[in-house]
Design a protein around this motif. Structure first.
Motif, PDB file in Angstrom:
ATOM      1  N   SER A  36       0.798  -1.225   0.000  1.00 45.86           N
ATOM      2  CA  SER A  36       0.000   0.000   0.000  1.00 45.86           C
ATOM      3  C   SER A  36       0.829   1.273   0.000  1.00 45.86           C
ATOM      4  CB  SER A  36      -0.928   0.005   1.229  1.00 45.86           C
ATOM      5  OG  SER A  36      -0.217  -0.301   2.424  1.00 45.86           O
ATOM      6  N   GLY A  37       2.147   1.164  -0.184  1.00 47.97           N
ATOM      7  CA  GLY A  37       2.994   2.347  -0.111  1.00 47.97           C
ATOM      8  C   GLY A  37       2.785   3.332  -1.241  1.00 47.97           C
ATOM      9  N   GLY A  38       2.404   2.874  -2.426  1.00 49.19           N
ATOM     10  CA  GLY A  38       2.228   3.765  -3.562  1.00 49.19           C
ATOM     11  C   GLY A  38       0.800   4.179  -3.791  1.00 49.19           C
ATOM     12  N   GLY A  39      -0.035   4.031  -2.771  1.00 48.09           N
ATOM     13  CA  GLY A  39      -1.446   4.394  -2.914  1.00 48.09           C
ATOM     14  C   GLY A  39      -2.324   3.220  -3.291  1.00 48.09           C
ATOM     15  N   PHE A  40      -1.708   2.064  -3.601  1.00 52.31           N
ATOM     16  CA  PHE A  40      -2.477   0.873  -3.952  1.00 52.31           C
ATOM     17  C   PHE A  40      -2.715   0.026  -2.703  1.00 52.31           C
ATOM     18  CE2 PHE A  40       0.025   2.121  -7.667  1.00 52.31           C
ATOM     19  CZ  PHE A  40      -0.982   2.243  -8.616  1.00 52.31           C
ATOM     20  N   VAL A  41      -3.556  -0.993  -2.831  1.00 52.95           N
ATOM     21  CA  VAL A  41      -3.741  -2.006  -1.785  1.00 52.95           C
ATOM     22  C   VAL A  41      -3.873  -3.353  -2.479  1.00 52.95           C
ATOM     23  CG1 VAL A  41      -5.225  -2.899   0.053  1.00 52.95           C
ATOM     24  CG2 VAL A  41      -4.847  -0.429  -0.140  1.00 52.95           C
ATOM     25  N   LEU A  42      -2.869  -4.204  -2.325  1.00 48.93           N
ATOM     26  CA  LEU A  42      -2.859  -5.534  -2.931  1.00 48.93           C
ATOM     27  C   LEU A  42      -3.239  -5.429  -4.403  1.00 48.93           C
ATOM     28  CD1 LEU A  42      -4.348  -7.479   0.117  1.00 48.93           C
ATOM     29  CD2 LEU A  42      -1.956  -7.393  -0.604  1.00 48.93           C
ATOM     30  N   ARG A  87     -11.348  -2.943  17.388  1.00 47.71           N
ATOM     31  CA  ARG A  87     -11.633  -4.380  17.207  1.00 47.71           C
ATOM     32  C   ARG A  87     -12.019  -4.681  15.762  1.00 47.71           C
ATOM     33  NH1 ARG A  87     -15.032  -6.370  22.575  1.00 47.71           N
ATOM     34  NH2 ARG A  87     -13.987  -5.014  24.060  1.00 47.71           N
ATOM     35  N   LEU A  88     -12.748  -3.753  15.147  1.00 51.27           N
ATOM     36  CA  LEU A  88     -13.123  -3.921  13.744  1.00 51.27           C
ATOM     37  C   LEU A  88     -11.879  -3.863  12.865  1.00 51.27           C
ATOM     38  CD1 LEU A  88     -15.236  -4.134  11.477  1.00 51.27           C
ATOM     39  CD2 LEU A  88     -15.421  -1.639  11.544  1.00 51.27           C
ATOM     40  N   VAL A  89     -10.982  -2.932  13.151  1.00 47.47           N
ATOM     41  CA  VAL A  89      -9.735  -2.837  12.388  1.00 47.47           C
ATOM     42  C   VAL A  89      -8.963  -4.145  12.473  1.00 47.47           C
ATOM     43  CG1 VAL A  89      -7.529  -1.645  12.169  1.00 47.47           C
ATOM     44  CG2 VAL A  89      -9.586  -0.330  12.699  1.00 47.47           C
ATOM     45  N   ALA A  90      -8.861  -4.703  13.677  1.00 50.44           N
ATOM     46  CA  ALA A  90      -8.133  -5.962  13.850  1.00 50.44           C
ATOM     47  C   ALA A  90      -8.765  -7.076  13.032  1.00 50.44           C
ATOM     48  CB  ALA A  90      -8.091  -6.340  15.331  1.00 50.44           C
ATOM     49  N   GLN A  91     -10.093  -7.173  13.067  1.00 55.73           N
ATOM     50  CA  GLN A  91     -10.797  -8.202  12.293  1.00 55.73           C
ATOM     51  C   GLN A  91     -10.495  -8.070  10.806  1.00 55.73           C
ATOM     52  OE1 GLN A  91     -15.012  -8.205  12.944  1.00 55.73           O
ATOM     53  NE2 GLN A  91     -14.851  -8.680  15.128  1.00 55.73           N
ATOM     54  N   ILE A  92     -10.581  -6.855  10.303  1.00 56.09           N
ATOM     55  CA  ILE A  92     -10.420  -6.640   8.864  1.00 56.09           C
ATOM     56  C   ILE A  92      -8.978  -6.851   8.427  1.00 56.09           C
ATOM     57  CG2 ILE A  92     -10.500  -4.849   7.070  1.00 56.09           C
ATOM     58  CD1 ILE A  92     -13.155  -3.959   8.194  1.00 56.09           C
ATOM     59  N   LEU A  93      -8.018  -6.425   9.231  1.00 63.10           N
ATOM     60  CA  LEU A  93      -6.620  -6.647   8.864  1.00 63.10           C
ATOM     61  C   LEU A  93      -6.295  -8.137   8.817  1.00 63.10           C
ATOM     62  CD1 LEU A  93      -4.666  -3.818  10.730  1.00 63.10           C
ATOM     63  CD2 LEU A  93      -5.501  -3.873   8.364  1.00 63.10           C
ATOM     64  N   ARG A  94      -6.858  -8.906   9.732  1.00 63.31           N
ATOM     65  CA  ARG A  94      -6.638 -10.363   9.682  1.00 63.31           C
ATOM     66  C   ARG A  94      -7.270 -10.961   8.432  1.00 63.31           C
ATOM     67  NH1 ARG A  94      -7.738 -10.592  15.769  1.00 63.31           N
ATOM     68  NH2 ARG A  94      -5.661 -10.693  16.692  1.00 63.31           N
ATOM     69  N   ALA A  95      -8.456 -10.466   8.064  1.00 62.26           N
ATOM     70  CA  ALA A  95      -9.108 -10.964   6.851  1.00 62.26           C
ATOM     71  C   ALA A  95      -8.321 -10.557   5.605  1.00 62.26           C
ATOM     72  CB  ALA A  95     -10.541 -10.433   6.769  1.00 62.26           C
ATOM     73  N   LEU A  96      -7.774  -9.348   5.607  1.00 65.89           N
ATOM     74  CA  LEU A  96      -6.948  -8.907   4.480  1.00 65.89           C
ATOM     75  C   LEU A  96      -5.680  -9.745   4.357  1.00 65.89           C
ATOM     76  CD1 LEU A  96      -7.081  -4.992   4.516  1.00 65.89           C
ATOM     77  CD2 LEU A  96      -7.761  -6.497   2.634  1.00 65.89           C
ATOM     78  N   TRP A  97      -5.131 -10.155   5.488  1.00 65.41           N
ATOM     79  CA  TRP A  97      -3.951 -11.032   5.454  1.00 65.41           C
ATOM     80  C   TRP A  97      -4.286 -12.368   4.785  1.00 65.41           C
ATOM     81  CZ3 TRP A  97       1.187 -11.158   6.146  1.00 65.41           C
ATOM     82  CH2 TRP A  97       1.798 -12.405   6.316  1.00 65.41           C
ATOM     83  N   GLN A  98      -5.445 -12.920   5.122  1.00 68.87           N
ATOM     84  CA  GLN A  98      -5.862 -14.182   4.498  1.00 68.87           C
ATOM     85  C   GLN A  98      -6.115 -13.987   3.004  1.00 68.87           C
ATOM     86  OE1 GLN A  98      -5.688 -17.120   5.979  1.00 68.87           O
ATOM     87  NE2 GLN A  98      -4.988 -16.034   7.820  1.00 68.87           N
ATOM     88  N   TYR A  99      -6.690 -12.843   2.642  1.00 76.01           N
ATOM     89  CA  TYR A  99      -6.907 -12.531   1.228  1.00 76.01           C
ATOM     90  C   TYR A  99      -5.565 -12.435   0.507  1.00 76.01           C
ATOM     91  CZ  TYR A  99      -8.268  -9.865  -2.931  1.00 76.01           C
ATOM     92  OH  TYR A  99      -8.453  -9.449  -4.230  1.00 76.01           O
ATOM     93  N   ARG A 100      -4.598 -11.782   1.126  1.00 75.82           N
ATOM     94  CA  ARG A 100      -3.254 -11.639   0.553  1.00 75.82           C
ATOM     95  C   ARG A 100      -2.598 -13.002   0.354  1.00 75.82           C
ATOM     96  NH1 ARG A 100       1.668 -11.942   2.927  1.00 75.82           N
ATOM     97  NH2 ARG A 100       3.379 -10.517   2.342  1.00 75.82           N
ATOM     98  N   ARG A 101      -2.752 -13.885   1.317  1.00 76.00           N
ATOM     99  CA  ARG A 101      -2.132 -15.213   1.228  1.00 76.00           C
ATOM    100  C   ARG A 101      -2.678 -16.025   0.051  1.00 76.00           C
ATOM    101  NH1 ARG A 101      -1.877 -18.474   6.745  1.00 76.00           N
ATOM    102  NH2 ARG A 101      -0.738 -19.828   5.311  1.00 76.00           N
ATOM    103  N   ALA A 102      -3.919 -15.740  -0.329  1.00 73.24           N
ATOM    104  CA  ALA A 102      -4.536 -16.481  -1.429  1.00 73.24           C
ATOM    105  C   ALA A 102      -4.133 -15.940  -2.800  1.00 73.24           C
ATOM    106  CB  ALA A 102      -6.061 -16.438  -1.286  1.00 73.24           C
ATOM    107  N   LEU A 103      -3.467 -14.781  -2.819  1.00 71.05           N
ATOM    108  CA  LEU A 103      -3.049 -14.179  -4.082  1.00 71.05           C
ATOM    109  C   LEU A 103      -1.689 -14.708  -4.511  1.00 71.05           C
ATOM    110  CD1 LEU A 103      -3.967 -10.443  -3.362  1.00 71.05           C
ATOM    111  CD2 LEU A 103      -5.279 -12.057  -4.757  1.00 71.05           C
ATOM    112  N   ASN A 104      -1.464 -14.742  -5.777  1.00 71.50           N
ATOM    113  CA  ASN A 104      -0.140 -15.102  -6.302  1.00 71.50           C
ATOM    114  C   ASN A 104       0.714 -13.845  -6.432  1.00 71.50           C
ATOM    115  OD1 ASN A 104      -0.650 -17.874  -6.620  1.00 71.50           O
ATOM    116  ND2 ASN A 104      -1.725 -17.505  -8.570  1.00 71.50           N
ATOM    117  N   GLY A 105       1.964 -13.940  -5.970  1.00 64.81           N
ATOM    118  CA  GLY A 105       2.916 -12.865  -6.189  1.00 64.81           C
ATOM    119  C   GLY A 105       2.959 -11.799  -5.118  1.00 64.81           C
ATOM    120  N   TYR A 106       2.229 -11.964  -4.006  1.00 69.63           N
ATOM    121  CA  TYR A 106       2.224 -10.935  -2.971  1.00 69.63           C
ATOM    122  C   TYR A 106       2.950 -11.371  -1.699  1.00 69.63           C
ATOM    123  CZ  TYR A 106      -0.822  -8.049  -5.779  1.00 69.63           C
ATOM    124  OH  TYR A 106      -1.326  -7.261  -6.791  1.00 69.63           O
TER     125      TYR A 106
END
Length: 287
Positions: A36-42, A87-106
């Protein structure tokens, strides 16, 4: 004889800052995880990022309150981390981590670096959960063997963490009715099933006064709570999902629920002291 020093067990330094949840010196790790450093997210586009947050959490991510630094995806995500319920932030960041793990190249090519990032995120989400100001555990109790109670508490907590107090309002009302009826029943003062919430609380408040459970300094404030629960009763009937109503504005619903939770937490402390007096236990200090 030379003694070998015993190694001191060190704890990782805290990630969250005093004024910002994600301080500047931790942003590089966060951006490395979510690209997310260049304004993008995954791999998200604006559209797919909005859809992911809405479909998985019912959250509109591109809100103005999350865009205090800018409207790009990366800046919006970091703004969400700063502004939303922890608590909502924590939930979503964990879900984003799982989403990231399912992607190729990240994922990192070095497994040890990937493990470091995962450990960082786990620590950060744990700190976020501990930073939540909602006193749900203090205010909402499993006080009886009523099998609906755990589901009711879980439903309320889920909506409050998701920042939907307007949706939770009718179930907060239901919990209060159950709790005050139970407290009066324990004093051999059952109330009729048709008695409204504020009247139930009024009877309970008189019981506390007669027992001398509240000092002269807190008693006036406790009397005011009658109006609080009358307001909750009216909001439940006219501005909640209890009926076909237009919902109360989120900020107003949150204000009512914050006040109700604070009142419930105080009452639970009173009840804990009463129970200790009844059982002869004195292993906890009320104030």
């Amino acid at each position: 004889m030379t003694q070998t020093a015993t190694p001191i067990e060190s704890h990782p330094p805290k990630i969250m800052g005093r004024s910002r949840r994600l301080p500047f010196n931790q942003r590089a790790v966060f951006d490395q995880i979510f690209h997310s450093g260049g304004g993008f997210v995954l791999d998200f586009s604006d559209r797919t990022m909005a859809e992911w947050f809405d479909e998985n959490f019912g959250l509109s991510i591109f809100q103005e309150r999350f865009q205090m630094e800018g409207s790009s995806k990366g800046k919006t995500l970091r703004g969400f981390v700063e502004a939303a319920e922890p608590r909502l932030v924590a939930q979503i960041l964990r879900a984003l981590w799982q989403y990231r793990r399912a992607l190729n190249g990240y994922a990192e090519t070095d497994p040890s670096e990937e493990a470091r990032l995962e450990a960082w995120l786990e620590q950060f989400t744990h700190e976020l959960e501990n930073a939540s100001s909602m006193n749900l555990d203090d205010a909402l109790k499993d006080f009886s063997r009523d099998t609906t109670l755990p589901k009711l508490r879980a439903s309320i907590a889920a909506d409050l963490v998701a920042e939907k107090p307007d949706v939770a309002l009718d179930r907060v009302h239901t919990y209060c009715v159950k709790r005050f009826r139970d407290l009066l029943a324990s004093r051999n003062q059952p109330v009729d099933a048709t008695t409204p919430l504020h009247a139930i609380f009024g009877t309970f408040g008189k019981a506390l006064r007669d027992e001398g459970a509240v000092s002269e300094f807190a008693l006036p404030t406790l009397r005011v709570q009658h109006k609080l629960f009358e307001g909750l009763n009216q909001a439940r009937n006219k501005r909640s999902f209890a009926h076909d109503n237009e919902l109360l504005p989120v900020s107003e619903a949150q204000f009512i629920i914050d006040c109700v939770l604070a009142s419930l937490a105080f009452i639970e402390r009173i009840e804990a002291a009463r129970e200790r007096e009844t059982t002869g236990r004195d292993d906890e200090i009320l104030f």
